[in-house]
Design a protein around this motif. Sequence first.
Motif, PDB file in Angstrom:
ATOM      1  N   TRP A 159      -8.389   5.767  -3.104  1.00  0.00           N
ATOM      2  CA  TRP A 159      -8.595   6.011  -0.999  1.00  0.00           C
ATOM      3  C   TRP A 159      -9.153   4.771  -0.412  1.00  0.00           C
ATOM      4  O   TRP A 159     -10.480   5.257  -0.673  1.00  0.00           O
ATOM      5  N   TYR A 179       0.928  -1.055   0.232  1.00  0.00           N
ATOM      6  CA  TYR A 179       0.175  -0.164   0.104  1.00  0.00           C
ATOM      7  C   TYR A 179       1.028   1.014  -0.268  1.00  0.00           C
ATOM      8  O   TYR A 179       2.228   1.446   0.675  1.00  0.00           O
ATOM      9  N   ARG A 230      -3.827   3.332  -0.307  1.00  0.00           N
ATOM     10  CA  ARG A 230      -4.711   2.447  -1.440  1.00  0.00           C
ATOM     11  C   ARG A 230      -3.322   1.332  -1.926  1.00  0.00           C
ATOM     12  O   ARG A 230      -2.690   1.760  -1.773  1.00  0.00           O
TER      13      ARG A 230
END
Length: 65
Positions: free
Chosen positions: A32, A3, A51
Amino acid sequence: MDYEYAPLRLPSNVDRLTAAAQLAIQAEFSGWELAKVQLFADGTRKVMLRRRLAPTPTPQPGLSY
């Protein structure tokens, strides 16, 4: 799963409804998701968005003629 993270600091004059609307827009258009929220005594919020990183494409062999 990898991420990328984006820390945000929301000032105390931003109410909860406005903050939720801003975060929903970021989630819908930029991918996001909310990872963590901290509410401080002075009313500021520390928000951590995350994200997934796009997978790195595997190199394809070159074309030969």
